[in-house]
Design a protein around this motif. Sequence first.
Motif, PDB file in Angstrom:
ATOM      1  N   GLU A  57      26.512  22.942  67.224  1.00  0.00           N
ATOM      2  CA  GLU A  57      25.082  23.249  67.202  1.00  0.00           C
ATOM      3  C   GLU A  57      24.651  24.198  66.220  1.00  0.00           C
ATOM      4  N   GLU A  58      25.606  25.080  65.763  1.00  0.00           N
ATOM      5  CA  GLU A  58      25.347  25.948  64.313  1.00  0.00           C
ATOM      6  C   GLU A  58      25.149  24.899  63.376  1.00  0.00           C
ATOM      7  N   CYS A  59      26.341  23.951  63.283  1.00  0.00           N
ATOM      8  CA  CYS A  59      26.047  22.790  62.094  1.00  0.00           C
ATOM      9  C   CYS A  59      24.733  22.527  62.170  1.00  0.00           C
ATOM     10  N   VAL A  60      24.374  21.714  63.333  1.00  0.00           N
ATOM     11  CA  VAL A  60      22.689  21.082  63.289  1.00  0.00           C
ATOM     12  C   VAL A  60      21.803  22.109  62.717  1.00  0.00           C
ATOM     13  N   ARG A  61      22.083  23.317  63.286  1.00  0.00           N
ATOM     14  CA  ARG A  61      20.833  24.179  62.856  1.00  0.00           C
ATOM     15  C   ARG A  61      20.942  24.488  61.322  1.00  0.00           C
ATOM     16  N   MET A  62      22.104  24.570  60.855  1.00  0.00           N
ATOM     17  CA  MET A  62      22.468  24.882  59.379  1.00  0.00           C
ATOM     18  C   MET A  62      21.717  23.850  58.556  1.00  0.00           C
ATOM     19  N   HIS A  63      21.505  22.720  59.075  1.00  0.00           N
ATOM     20  CA  HIS A  63      21.398  21.635  58.191  1.00  0.00           C
ATOM     21  C   HIS A  63      19.839  21.377  58.607  1.00  0.00           C
ATOM     22  N   GLY A  64      19.123  22.280  59.372  1.00  0.00           N
ATOM     23  CA  GLY A  64      17.713  21.991  59.799  1.00  0.00           C
ATOM     24  C   GLY A  64      17.568  21.063  60.631  1.00  0.00           C
ATOM     25  N   LEU A  65      18.446  20.391  61.516  1.00  0.00           N
ATOM     26  CA  LEU A  65      18.134  19.158  62.315  1.00  0.00           C
ATOM     27  C   LEU A  65      18.014  19.261  63.730  1.00  0.00           C
ATOM     28  N   MET A  66      17.586  20.625  64.282  1.00  0.00           N
ATOM     29  CA  MET A  66      17.612  20.996  65.807  1.00  0.00           C
ATOM     30  C   MET A  66      16.525  20.086  66.241  1.00  0.00           C
ATOM     31  N   GLU A  67      15.263  19.821  65.514  1.00  0.00           N
ATOM     32  CA  GLU A  67      14.222  19.011  66.341  1.00  0.00           C
ATOM     33  C   GLU A  67      14.781  17.876  66.560  1.00  0.00           C
ATOM     34  N   ARG A  68      15.663  16.964  65.568  1.00  0.00           N
ATOM     35  CA  ARG A  68      16.017  15.918  65.815  1.00  0.00           C
ATOM     36  C   ARG A  68      17.100  15.675  66.770  1.00  0.00           C
ATOM     37  N   CYS A  69      18.007  16.671  67.205  1.00  0.00           N
ATOM     38  CA  CYS A  69      18.995  16.449  67.810  1.00  0.00           C
ATOM     39  C   CYS A  69      18.773  16.684  69.234  1.00  0.00           C
TER      40      CYS A  69
END
Length: 110
Positions: A57-69
């Motif tokens: 989850e931190e990795c997804v957030r780090m890459h700015g992709l939370m809206e796509r996850c």
Amino acid sequence: FDAAIIAAFGDPGLFAARELFDVPVIGLAEAAMLTACMAGRRFAIVTFAQALGPWYEECVRMHGLMERCAGIRMLDGSFKQISDVQHEKEELLVELALRAVEENEADVLI
């Protein structure tokens, strides 16, 4: 060499490596998520261990992709060996993947 790959999903040290080296540095998670974004609207991640969920989850957030996850699905329980988890827990992993598609509306699975 012309490039480097961080060969651990979750991309540990990716941004630091990019600062240190003058060649492209690619992270497996970043590459998977960006490819998933090209293949569909929302992606989900399925993993074999509960402990990896917060890191991913931190990795997804780090890459700015939370809206796509669409979500991160994790196996609940232990396994004998990491090298055999895909065979030992195959049915449960497939079930998690199907639930991510049905319940979280994921178009693409990682």
